[in-house]
Design a protein around this motif. Sequence first.
Motif, PDB file in Angstrom:
ATOM      1  N   GLY A 416       6.043   7.047   5.837  1.00 12.55           N
ATOM      2  CA  GLY A 416       6.866   5.848   5.726  1.00 12.55           C
ATOM      3  C   GLY A 416       6.144   4.569   6.089  1.00 12.55           C
ATOM      4  O   GLY A 416       6.730   3.483   6.028  1.00 12.55           O
ATOM      5  N   ARG A 417       4.884   4.661   6.478  1.00 16.55           N
ATOM      6  CA  ARG A 417       4.172   3.452   6.907  1.00 16.55           C
ATOM      7  C   ARG A 417       3.659   2.674   5.694  1.00 16.55           C
ATOM      8  O   ARG A 417       3.270   3.264   4.672  1.00 16.55           O
ATOM      9  CB  ARG A 417       3.003   3.806   7.819  1.00 16.55           C
ATOM     10  CG  ARG A 417       1.903   4.629   7.162  1.00 16.55           C
ATOM     11  CD  ARG A 417       0.787   4.951   8.147  1.00 16.55           C
ATOM     12  NE  ARG A 417      -0.236   5.784   7.525  1.00 16.55           N
ATOM     13  CZ  ARG A 417      -1.265   5.301   6.847  1.00 16.55           C
ATOM     14  NH1 ARG A 417      -1.398   3.991   6.704  1.00 16.55           N
ATOM     15  NH2 ARG A 417      -2.161   6.110   6.311  1.00 16.55           N
ATOM     16  N   PRO A 418       3.617   1.337   5.777  1.00 18.41           N
ATOM     17  CA  PRO A 418       3.028   0.531   4.694  1.00 18.41           C
ATOM     18  C   PRO A 418       1.527   0.798   4.606  1.00 18.41           C
ATOM     19  O   PRO A 418       0.841   0.929   5.624  1.00 18.41           O
ATOM     20  CB  PRO A 418       3.301  -0.908   5.134  1.00 18.41           C
ATOM     21  CG  PRO A 418       4.383  -0.813   6.161  1.00 18.41           C
ATOM     22  CD  PRO A 418       4.193   0.502   6.842  1.00 18.41           C
ATOM     23  N   VAL A 419       1.013   0.873   3.370  1.00 14.95           N
ATOM     24  CA  VAL A 419      -0.424   1.105   3.192  1.00 14.95           C
ATOM     25  C   VAL A 419      -1.084   0.022   2.339  1.00 14.95           C
ATOM     26  O   VAL A 419      -2.307  -0.119   2.367  1.00 14.95           O
ATOM     27  CB  VAL A 419      -0.694   2.483   2.551  1.00 14.95           C
ATOM     28  CG1 VAL A 419      -0.236   3.599   3.476  1.00 14.95           C
ATOM     29  CG2 VAL A 419      -0.018   2.606   1.185  1.00 14.95           C
ATOM     30  N   ALA A 420      -0.312  -0.749   1.565  1.00 12.49           N
ATOM     31  CA  ALA A 420      -0.896  -1.747   0.678  1.00 12.49           C
ATOM     32  C   ALA A 420       0.201  -2.702   0.224  1.00 12.49           C
ATOM     33  O   ALA A 420       1.398  -2.442   0.416  1.00 12.49           O
ATOM     34  CB  ALA A 420      -1.549  -1.075  -0.540  1.00 12.49           C
ATOM     35  N   PHE A 421      -0.214  -3.802  -0.389  1.00 11.79           N
ATOM     36  CA  PHE A 421       0.761  -4.708  -1.000  1.00 11.79           C
ATOM     37  C   PHE A 421       0.113  -5.448  -2.154  1.00 11.79           C
ATOM     38  O   PHE A 421      -1.126  -5.524  -2.266  1.00 11.79           O
ATOM     39  CB  PHE A 421       1.325  -5.704   0.026  1.00 11.79           C
ATOM     40  CG  PHE A 421       0.407  -6.859   0.346  1.00 11.79           C
ATOM     41  CD1 PHE A 421       0.506  -8.069  -0.342  1.00 11.79           C
ATOM     42  CD2 PHE A 421      -0.559  -6.751   1.333  1.00 11.79           C
ATOM     43  CE1 PHE A 421      -0.336  -9.136  -0.051  1.00 11.79           C
ATOM     44  CE2 PHE A 421      -1.397  -7.810   1.639  1.00 11.79           C
ATOM     45  CZ  PHE A 421      -1.293  -9.011   0.940  1.00 11.79           C
ATOM     46  N   SER A 422       0.944  -5.952  -3.031  1.00  9.19           N
ATOM     47  CA  SER A 422       0.479  -6.801  -4.120  1.00  9.19           C
ATOM     48  C   SER A 422       1.472  -7.935  -4.300  1.00  9.19           C
ATOM     49  O   SER A 422       2.616  -7.862  -3.833  1.00  9.19           O
ATOM     50  CB  SER A 422       0.334  -6.007  -5.430  1.00  9.19           C
ATOM     51  OG  SER A 422       1.592  -5.498  -5.847  1.00  9.19           O
ATOM     52  N   ALA A 423       1.023  -8.995  -4.952  1.00 10.53           N
ATOM     53  CA  ALA A 423       1.904 -10.128  -5.252  1.00 10.53           C
ATOM     54  C   ALA A 423       1.612 -10.589  -6.661  1.00 10.53           C
ATOM     55  O   ALA A 423       0.478 -10.961  -6.982  1.00 10.53           O
ATOM     56  CB  ALA A 423       1.678 -11.266  -4.267  1.00 10.53           C
ATOM     57  N   ARG A 424       2.627 -10.525  -7.529  1.00 13.05           N
ATOM     58  CA  ARG A 424       2.485 -10.970  -8.913  1.00 13.05           C
ATOM     59  C   ARG A 424       3.299 -12.256  -9.076  1.00 13.05           C
ATOM     60  O   ARG A 424       4.523 -12.228  -9.180  1.00 13.05           O
ATOM     61  CB  ARG A 424       2.972  -9.893  -9.877  1.00 13.05           C
ATOM     62  CG  ARG A 424       2.712 -10.224 -11.332  1.00 13.05           C
ATOM     63  CD  ARG A 424       3.057  -9.050 -12.239  1.00 13.05           C
ATOM     64  NE  ARG A 424       2.684  -9.317 -13.606  1.00 13.05           N
ATOM     65  CZ  ARG A 424       3.432  -9.967 -14.493  1.00 13.05           C
ATOM     66  NH1 ARG A 424       4.625 -10.429 -14.124  1.00 13.05           N
ATOM     67  NH2 ARG A 424       3.003 -10.174 -15.729  1.00 13.05           N
TER      68      ARG A 424
END
Length: 698
Positions: A416-424
């Motif tokens: 359940g932990r965050p591992v990455a992100f993106s922004a479009r």
Amino acid sequence: MTRQESQPDQQPPAGRGMTLGEQVKEARSRAFVGRDHELALLGSALSRTADSPSVYYVQGPGGIGKSTLLREFADRARRDGRRIVFVDGRVVGPSTSVFEAAAGDVAVGSGTVLIIDTFEQCQPLETWLREAFLPRLPGEAIVVIGGRRALDIEWSADPGWSRALRTVELQPFTSEQSSMLLAANGIERSRHPPVVGFAGGNPLALVLAAAVVTARPGTEATWHPSGQILAALLNRLVGDVPSAAHRRALEAAAQAFTMTEDLLRAALPGEDASQLFGWLRDLPFMNVLQGGVHPHDAVRETLVADLRWRDLEAFQQMQARLGRTLLARLREAPASRVRAAMGELFFLYREVPTRVGMWDAGDQDLVQDEPLRAEDVPAVLAFAAESEGKASAELVRYWLDRQPGAFTLYRHLGTGRPVAFSARLSLPAPADPRDIAADPVVAAAWQYCDATAPVRPGEHMAMTRFAIYPGCYQLPSPVMQLMHQLSLGAVARSGNLAHGVLVYQDVHAWQRWVGHTMPDTGYRAEVGGRTYGLFANDWRQRPFERWLDQLVDSREPDIPAPAGKPPFQPLPRASFDEAVRHVLQLWNQRGALGNSPLARTALVPEGSPDPEAGLRERVEQALDATSGIPRAVRGHDAVVATYLTGAPTQQAAARRLGLPFSTYRRHLKGGLQDLSDRLWKVYCDYSMASRRRPDEHD
């Protein structure tokens, strides 16, 4: 006196004093591998109790090894003193009288073993066999039947037969069993991976391929199935089909991730899709899922390879029809289905030589994409600062205020932990002066648009401004692939889109990987001392359909990387482990590993002329070491099946290993940890010997 004369009791060479038939049986027995559990189960019938089953039904698709297992069991039963009666369904056909003649006096005497092979050829006799023939046999008789199709439900519905019958379903070989079979056929282990990857655990495919590899030494690195192998496999795996339309339906099902009736209707216009889909669904080598049907791995790969080899134009036409339908599905899908729809579309083009396997499924199913929540903002800012520095993190904060809906978080399903992100980002014309003043990358993108093909009022520019996966950052990976797929899905579904822009730091690497579909603009921007390159496509000039066609038709050579080996760069342990996983994910893509951060560490000797080859050798040495440790064998097999032999999905890898998915995932996790531990030790030892500290970035 010679040595031989001094040992008169020495055993004669194998085969001496034996009949030809005995020699054949002995050779078959020596080559029998991979079915020990099933053979033991059948063998237990020879000493069965009153409650043991009397009838065993061995089921599986063509080439899976039913006849081999039945033959080996018959030999062992014969050595146990049992009388064997063998009936071949291909010979008797659907005739009770011919069957009775072939079975002879099977009902006479006790302890007889009746073996019925190729039962699918005489399966119309099933009711007669159950109701009339088998009840006449002595109670001590044992019946073993081998067939492709499932028995009808009457066997399990009848309280008597449900206790007297046991079904043994043969699964594809695991990667280790496949290697054992290839070794039994004289193939060295170093030559196994491409053959194992093609065969999908099907013993017949393995044996036929082994014969070709043996006859053509030196071809292991470039081995691919010949037309002769494909024809032989199709004849055995699939057999005769009722018509040309049925054959085309099979070929369509092999190309698609899953085949549904409406997709088949689009693939075969003018044909009776309902009748053909019903036929597909009942085939013994088809997996029936909630979302449709698909062939077993060996059948799928054989059908695809055969059609491409035999009639490339027909293959491409089928692919194009399926592609148009899947693209329409993508555009009409609800938001919750976009990821799955993109996966189905790009699975169709899995054979296209895209750079570094950008559309390989890999470990995508370990990560869930979801909108960014307020409680995850600190993690996102920390990811940005760790990967790109404080200045970039401040720009993430800026865009979180401006377009919070542009951000997507990628969360590990297990923890359940965050591992990455993106922004479009969606940037409408005219450009907002605040954005240009705040973000040099966005300013450079607007400069490029204005200089080439301005964004008109009512249109917008879409930019994947951030794609951050700490550890391996922007190296190609399943997580980066997922970011790309979701971005392309948005393009396919978008209206009034002018330019699409991607942002990367390692311009040279990404020029090789995506430059043929998203060209380098030549524009650069600097943030916090780091330089970013911009890749773009004008979706007005090259719409998504044309872009996809050009992707499929692309055969451009790779753009060479800059000369020279990058300097050694130490890694913290977390980044090292991530890099090991990414090396495995890119293993079957030649030319991809030279850009791994591991290739710039002490794992590869300083000044090595080929960092990729050096890194591959180091990983193979570590894997070989784990294969010799009993507690680590299962983990080693899971790693090899998942990454080195080219399983299309983790589910396929689990099937090849014959394991429940949860068990497979546990072994895979352990295997990855064992491999990383061994490589880390080597890395630290070499680093200290070179007076480099592997933890100086920690």
